[in-house]
Design a protein around this motif. Structure first.
Motif, PDB file in Angstrom:
ATOM      1  N   ARG A  17      29.318 103.631 126.337  1.00  0.00           N
ATOM      2  CA  ARG A  17      28.099 103.620 125.538  1.00  0.00           C
ATOM      3  C   ARG A  17      27.174 104.765 125.917  1.00  0.00           C
ATOM      4  O   ARG A  17      26.489 105.329 125.062  1.00  0.00           O
ATOM      5  CB  ARG A  17      27.357 102.301 125.706  1.00  0.00           C
ATOM      6  N   PHE A  18      27.147 105.136 127.202  1.00  0.00           N
ATOM      7  CA  PHE A  18      26.330 106.259 127.640  1.00  0.00           C
ATOM      8  C   PHE A  18      26.782 107.542 126.959  1.00  0.00           C
ATOM      9  O   PHE A  18      25.974 108.277 126.384  1.00  0.00           O
ATOM     10  CB  PHE A  18      26.397 106.413 129.160  1.00  0.00           C
ATOM     11  N   TRP A  19      28.090 107.833 127.004  1.00  0.00           N
ATOM     12  CA  TRP A  19      28.597 109.078 126.417  1.00  0.00           C
ATOM     13  C   TRP A  19      28.469 109.081 124.904  1.00  0.00           C
ATOM     14  O   TRP A  19      28.155 110.115 124.306  1.00  0.00           O
ATOM     15  CB  TRP A  19      30.039 109.339 126.855  1.00  0.00           C
ATOM     16  N   LEU A  20      28.675 107.945 124.254  1.00  0.00           N
ATOM     17  CA  LEU A  20      28.496 107.881 122.803  1.00  0.00           C
ATOM     18  C   LEU A  20      27.030 108.059 122.422  1.00  0.00           C
ATOM     19  O   LEU A  20      26.716 108.715 121.423  1.00  0.00           O
ATOM     20  CB  LEU A  20      29.044 106.567 122.258  1.00  0.00           C
ATOM     21  N   SER A  21      26.126 107.491 123.215  1.00  0.00           N
ATOM     22  CA  SER A  21      24.701 107.670 122.942  1.00  0.00           C
ATOM     23  C   SER A  21      24.288 109.121 123.152  1.00  0.00           C
ATOM     24  O   SER A  21      23.481 109.658 122.390  1.00  0.00           O
ATOM     25  CB  SER A  21      23.863 106.767 123.852  1.00  0.00           C
ATOM     26  N   LEU A  22      24.826 109.739 124.175  1.00  0.00           N
ATOM     27  CA  LEU A  22      24.516 111.148 124.422  1.00  0.00           C
ATOM     28  C   LEU A  22      25.014 112.015 123.266  1.00  0.00           C
ATOM     29  O   LEU A  22      24.309 112.915 122.799  1.00  0.00           O
ATOM     30  CB  LEU A  22      25.144 111.595 125.745  1.00  0.00           C
ATOM     31  N   TRP A  23      26.213 111.729 122.779  1.00  0.00           N
ATOM     32  CA  TRP A  23      26.775 112.450 121.624  1.00  0.00           C
ATOM     33  C   TRP A  23      25.889 112.229 120.392  1.00  0.00           C
ATOM     34  O   TRP A  23      25.578 113.161 119.653  1.00  0.00           O
ATOM     35  CB  TRP A  23      28.199 111.967 121.390  1.00  0.00           C
ATOM     36  N   GLY A  24      25.464 110.994 120.169  1.00  0.00           N
ATOM     37  CA  GLY A  24      24.576 110.694 119.042  1.00  0.00           C
ATOM     38  C   GLY A  24      23.220 111.365 119.176  1.00  0.00           C
ATOM     39  O   GLY A  24      22.635 111.807 118.189  1.00  0.00           O
ATOM     40  N   LEU A  25      22.728 111.464 120.411  1.00  0.00           N
ATOM     41  CA  LEU A  25      21.454 112.132 120.656  1.00  0.00           C
ATOM     42  C   LEU A  25      21.528 113.610 120.280  1.00  0.00           C
ATOM     43  O   LEU A  25      20.629 114.142 119.615  1.00  0.00           O
ATOM     44  CB  LEU A  25      21.075 111.979 122.130  1.00  0.00           C
ATOM     45  N   ILE A  26      22.618 114.250 120.657  1.00  0.00           N
ATOM     46  CA  ILE A  26      22.804 115.664 120.336  1.00  0.00           C
ATOM     47  C   ILE A  26      22.875 115.865 118.820  1.00  0.00           C
ATOM     48  O   ILE A  26      22.214 116.742 118.258  1.00  0.00           O
ATOM     49  CB  ILE A  26      24.059 116.217 121.036  1.00  0.00           C
ATOM     50  N   TRP A  27      23.667 115.040 118.145  1.00  0.00           N
ATOM     51  CA  TRP A  27      23.817 115.184 116.694  1.00  0.00           C
ATOM     52  C   TRP A  27      22.533 114.847 115.940  1.00  0.00           C
ATOM     53  O   TRP A  27      22.183 115.500 114.953  1.00  0.00           O
ATOM     54  CB  TRP A  27      24.973 114.322 116.184  1.00  0.00           C
ATOM     55  N   ALA A  28      21.821 113.801 116.384  1.00  0.00           N
ATOM     56  CA  ALA A  28      20.580 113.431 115.704  1.00  0.00           C
ATOM     57  C   ALA A  28      19.514 114.507 115.893  1.00  0.00           C
ATOM     58  O   ALA A  28      18.781 114.831 114.956  1.00  0.00           O
ATOM     59  CB  ALA A  28      20.082 112.086 116.217  1.00  0.00           C
ATOM     60  N   ALA A  29      19.428 115.075 117.094  1.00  0.00           N
ATOM     61  CA  ALA A  29      18.458 116.151 117.337  1.00  0.00           C
ATOM     62  C   ALA A  29      18.827 117.388 116.509  1.00  0.00           C
ATOM     63  O   ALA A  29      17.952 118.024 115.898  1.00  0.00           O
ATOM     64  CB  ALA A  29      18.410 116.496 118.822  1.00  0.00           C
ATOM     65  N   GLY A  30      20.106 117.715 116.479  1.00  0.00           N
ATOM     66  CA  GLY A  30      20.551 118.856 115.672  1.00  0.00           C
ATOM     67  C   GLY A  30      20.314 118.631 114.195  1.00  0.00           C
ATOM     68  O   GLY A  30      19.892 119.543 113.472  1.00  0.00           O
ATOM     69  N   GLY A  31      20.579 117.421 113.722  1.00  0.00           N
ATOM     70  CA  GLY A  31      20.344 117.101 112.314  1.00  0.00           C
ATOM     71  C   GLY A  31      18.873 117.162 111.951  1.00  0.00           C
ATOM     72  O   GLY A  31      18.499 117.667 110.881  1.00  0.00           O
ATOM     73  N   THR A  32      18.036 116.643 112.841  1.00  0.00           N
ATOM     74  CA  THR A  32      16.595 116.691 112.592  1.00  0.00           C
ATOM     75  C   THR A  32      16.119 118.137 112.485  1.00  0.00           C
ATOM     76  O   THR A  32      15.387 118.502 111.554  1.00  0.00           O
ATOM     77  CB  THR A  32      15.826 115.975 113.722  1.00  0.00           C
ATOM     78  N   ALA A  33      16.549 118.968 113.422  1.00  0.00           N
ATOM     79  CA  ALA A  33      16.136 120.383 113.404  1.00  0.00           C
ATOM     80  C   ALA A  33      16.699 121.108 112.175  1.00  0.00           C
ATOM     81  O   ALA A  33      15.981 121.855 111.508  1.00  0.00           O
ATOM     82  CB  ALA A  33      16.605 121.070 114.682  1.00  0.00           C
TER      83      ALA A  33
END
Length: 85
Positions: A17-33
């Motif tokens: 769950r940690f690694w999946l959340s980290l992956w989601g964090l990267i994609w969500a931040a990139g998508g927002t930007a």
């Protein structure tokens, strides 16, 4: 191993769950930007909301990992008996 009381003694794979959340964090931040730069405020807001949710989930996962083996038991720790009280 099934003991019959799995909903109570279920163990969460916190490291996954940690690694999946980290992956989601990267994609969500990139998508927002990316959507903000492209002039799509609706999609940027949606990705921003997802970013907040993923950040909260990541914080909770890290909290549970740091709380020790009660929340992240190893293979040598048997399932907990349910509390009948």
């Amino acid at each position: 191993m099934r003991t019959g009381n799995e909903p109570i003694t279920a163990r969460s794979p916190l490291r996954l769950r940690f690694w999946l959340s980290l992956w989601g964090l990267i994609w969500a931040a990139g998508g927002t930007a990316a959507f903000a730069l492209a002039g799509r405020p609706g999609w940027a807001a949606a990705c921003g909301v997802l970013l907040v949710i993923v950040t909260v989930d990541l914080a909770l996962v890290l909290r549970h990992i740091h709380q020790g083996p009660h929340y992240q038991p190893g293979r040598n720790i048997p399932p907990y008996e349910p509390d009948h009280g």
